[in-house]
Design an enzyme around this catalytic site. Structure first.
Site, PDB file in Angstrom:
ATOM      1  N   GLY A 115       0.804  -1.220   0.000  1.00  0.00           N
ATOM      2  CA  GLY A 115       0.000   0.000   0.000  1.00  0.00           C
ATOM      3  C   GLY A 115       0.829   1.257   0.000  1.00  0.00           C
ATOM      4  N   ASP A 135      -5.228  -7.498  -7.335  1.00  0.00           N
ATOM      5  CA  ASP A 135      -5.022  -7.277  -5.901  1.00  0.00           C
ATOM      6  C   ASP A 135      -3.762  -6.447  -5.701  1.00  0.00           C
ATOM      7  OD1 ASP A 135      -7.239  -8.905  -5.064  1.00  0.00           O
ATOM      8  OD2 ASP A 135      -6.020 -10.614  -5.727  1.00  0.00           O
ATOM      9  N   LEU A 136      -3.929  -5.254  -5.235  1.00  0.00           N
ATOM     10  CA  LEU A 136      -2.830  -4.280  -5.130  1.00  0.00           C
ATOM     11  C   LEU A 136      -1.637  -4.840  -4.348  1.00  0.00           C
ATOM     12  CD1 LEU A 136      -2.088  -1.315  -5.787  1.00  0.00           C
ATOM     13  CD2 LEU A 136      -2.903  -0.737  -3.490  1.00  0.00           C
ATOM     14  N   ASP A 137      -0.465  -4.813  -4.964  1.00  0.00           N
ATOM     15  CA  ASP A 137       0.792  -5.259  -4.336  1.00  0.00           C
ATOM     16  C   ASP A 137       0.782  -6.737  -3.959  1.00  0.00           C
ATOM     17  OD1 ASP A 137       1.684  -2.642  -4.562  1.00  0.00           O
ATOM     18  OD2 ASP A 137       1.023  -2.093  -2.568  1.00  0.00           O
ATOM     19  N   GLU A 138      -0.108  -7.483  -4.586  1.00  0.00           N
ATOM     20  CA  GLU A 138      -0.219  -8.910  -4.254  1.00  0.00           C
ATOM     21  C   GLU A 138       0.210  -9.804  -5.411  1.00  0.00           C
ATOM     22  OE1 GLU A 138      -1.426 -10.437  -1.461  1.00  0.00           O
ATOM     23  OE2 GLU A 138      -1.956  -8.652  -0.298  1.00  0.00           O
TER      24      GLU A 138
END
Lengths: 284, 284, 284, 284
Positions: free
Chosen positions: A201, A226-229
């Protein structure tokens, strides 16, 4: 002699390596390097095979058709043979930070990256002079909460028009939506300024400072919804201590970010990455 | 199913991988992992191949004979298939420093090392209590300038009697002579307390201090007759600064030495090392 | 000449360093090393000062009283001067893993750690032979959900009886309750087998494997009531790849854990750590 | 408030720190950070002291004179107080490689380096376009065996004319003679593409390849008349293996070279380096 790269994945079965290497050998292909991996929990086999092949396009097509019908079908393979002559096309998305951009363009300019860079896209004008000095087209596409969807349409039009193969978010600072991601699955590379999964994040250096970690990191990964996943391609770290302010962390982090992102771009260009189960295999 | 490891080297030629993998496949062997390397300057091919093979000893012998006659001979290979059931026998040579010894014996005791340690040899008595506490025989063989040759004869007798496969000099602090080296070629592992080729010879931490380096290292290598010049198996480093005294370097170096030596021992045990041209190939 | 260590923290104000160094100087103390830090956001000043002082106990007491009344009071300092002759007493808590225990006891035995180890506590009997071989008392205190409070009472009684200064959880695998923590604030050192804050809690190597990270780590921290959230003393990392199974990660992690924990113990023993705001200052 | 940096070296004596900090304090200077070091073998004391001082130039001059007469003289100090407002002037010497140049100019452009770069000197024209794109003067001074002395005269004239404070050899590939070195003692920073003292001299990557090292490095140092023997400022390393060709080492090395050189430049700019006995003290 042209060098081809064959990438394969399928359920693990006896005889794959022998069959494939024999197939290449029978075509007079010279196998230069094999790397393979078996996920023994999921029972999946992965292989990357470099071979030299001295043939006209007709014979190459024949080899591909033959492989498709007689090998890939039999083992139920996902597979791909690249064309060695085609230079991949990479689009750069940037915002205001210039360190990753300089690093990539410096390498590009000195011939270190086997790639074409048709254009740079940014939501800000700050880095246009750098694009200009490298003679690369720069498109300023402002992105706001309101116009995000339209902005991405403009981006997509450019990407399509120039036959872009993959996108690099070189500190782009914007969340890319499903519209782009679905078109460029496993072909959007991001650099996140933390040692993921720690500090996903926004403002990871602030969080790292607050937590008092003794090491900070940077992570390059393929972008998923999925952000940063997304699947991690490369990570690296550097030591910090209590004497470092948040600004110090940001400065130290820049050196990590640019090196880690450039390594990830190279691995992608050399077709050394395979993605499955939201993880990567990085062939050597 | 037993796991076999086949190691091969020969002149690079077309078709080696296909031929060998086919050979294993035809015996119903299941190839688990291949790693190979081509030295394209010297034109030498190297391969390490792990395969699972469910067979009685008779069939294994047949496979070996077949390979020897029909494959190895044809490609003029150096090759070796290990016996998966036999635990290698390792002799430890130590002097007065205990950190490498504790590290190795701790791993040995917890089952981390697939090895037998029939005995420890030392030119001093200091570490006998450690050997005792791990229930390993300890032979005190004093070495002086005058009795060196006789002392090595005693060592050799012990090594031969116990069918020792390889020797680890865990900070032995003595130069091993050609007599031992010739019997255990590429089978004597040393740890040198510097980042070779920097600071070869005696007192490397003193030299590193004097030169004012910002990083110190440790190097594990196979022993050859040229002191500290043998093929490097593994190296690692740690940062130092002007605040560190020579004693600090020695202390910090200990942690490097023990970790680097243990990694080298493991690589050797897993048959992941090949030596040529005074260099190593370390398979992954 | 005896070496004293003075540690100070207070609100940042002009003249602290000059005042304190002058004070020591006026007592004929020889300042060997100063390290200090200002948290400019929180406006807190920290200092660690080593000085040599050749004096009888009477004069030392006088210096302390003088400092308390005339310096510490004026600047509203938290402060501490250690007694250089007293060896700190450390209790080891272990469970079944032996790598950290071997590493600590090996260093202890070779005189690397300036500490006394009156005893080892464990909830299992597995490591008793190791304690025995180092001639250290071993108390088996079984801990279950039901008897946890009573078990900690037994532990506390032992800690008090032996005047233990600090506790090291060398892979103890049990959550320590507030009862112990409150008595040993900033004096319980734990090793967590991940790169915190990533993968806090149980089975971090399993989580790291699942996430597909390219680097794993270990973190040593002071224990607080929030699990794995205490002030970080030291961290380190090692590279991994898709070829490593969970067992490989565990094995590689062991080498990190033992080195990182031992470094943290040393920093604590040398009084180089100060804690505030759930972070550490690690003096050089 | 302006920030001043005082650097001191002298024979180690009691009372230096107390005296100096008191002196600054009496002038209402606010000491922000002290770092000091004692070489206890050579008995030399070193200190770097940052202090904030709110004063007109007259008072600053008074402080300096006072310090010179009453402190420096008494302790027989070498000392220096920098002027906080003056930006140091750096000349860049380059040849054909562009990676270090891009890295330095990228940082310069983004304001990361508190420095002026009046010009770039090169013995080749290749990098002129880069200098142009950053709007920095570029002087092409061809150097041959025959004209070396004259070429250095031209260089010296430029350096003098622009009041250059220090020189950075960003892969300059030429040996700088005593004429320049004597004028810029401890003010010429070089980057050598090996882990010194290993592989000094020409073609270090070739030598590293031949020796089969598992780690390569880069070293930034002050230039002295003994080639590659000057005081080391910073070093770093990266892992390599048998799979890497000499070209791979060169490519990997570039990333080291540029990062290590930029770190050294920053340390020099922040006045964190002190040189003695052909070694550096690097203050934190």
């Amino acid at each position: 002699m042209a060098k081809y790269i064959l990438k394969i994945s399928c359920n693990d079965q006896q005889g794959i390596i022998a069959t494939v290497t024999n197939f290449i050998h029978n075509y007079q292909g010279n196998i230069v390097y094999i790397d393979q991996h078996v996920d023994s929990i999921e029972n999946i086999f992965f292989m990357r095979l470099e071979f030299e092949f001295n043939a006209d396009l007709h014979l190459v097509k024949h080899l591909k058709d033959d492989f498709s019908i007689n090998i890939a079908h039999r083992f139920n393979m996902d597979w791909k043979i690249n064309s060695p002559t085609k230079k991949p096309k990479m689009a750069l998305f940037v915002s205001k930070y210039d360190h990753c951009l300089y690093d990539i363009l410096g390498r590009y300019n000195s011939g270190e990256l086997h790639v074409e860079i048709p254009f740079i896209i940014s939501n800000h004008l700050n880095l246009k002079p750098i694009a200009d000095s490298f003679n690369i087209d720069f498109y300023h596409i402002s992105v706001t909460k309101e116009n995000k969807s339209e902005a991405e349409d403009v981006q997509l039009k450019l990407l399509t028009k120039h036959n872009i193969d993959f996108i690099v978010l070189a500190r782009y600072m914007q969340i890319v939506s499903a519209k782009l991601i679905s078109k460029y699955q496993n072909n959007i590379i991001n650099i996140h300024h933390s040692f993921l999964p720690a500090f996903a994040g926004a403002k990871p250096y602030h969080s790292a400072f607050k937590r008092g970690v003794k090491i900070i990191g940077a992570t390059s990964h393929y972008v998923t919804e999925d952000l940063d996943e997304g699947p991690i391609i490369e990570q690296d770290i550097t030591r910090v201590s209590h004497i470092h302010t948040i600004s110090d962390l940001i400065l130290k982090g820049r050196d990590l970010e640019k090196i880690v992102l450039s390594r990830a771009i190279k691995l992608h260009l050399e077709r050394k990455t395979m993605v499955y189960n939201n993880k990567t295999i990085i062939f050597s």
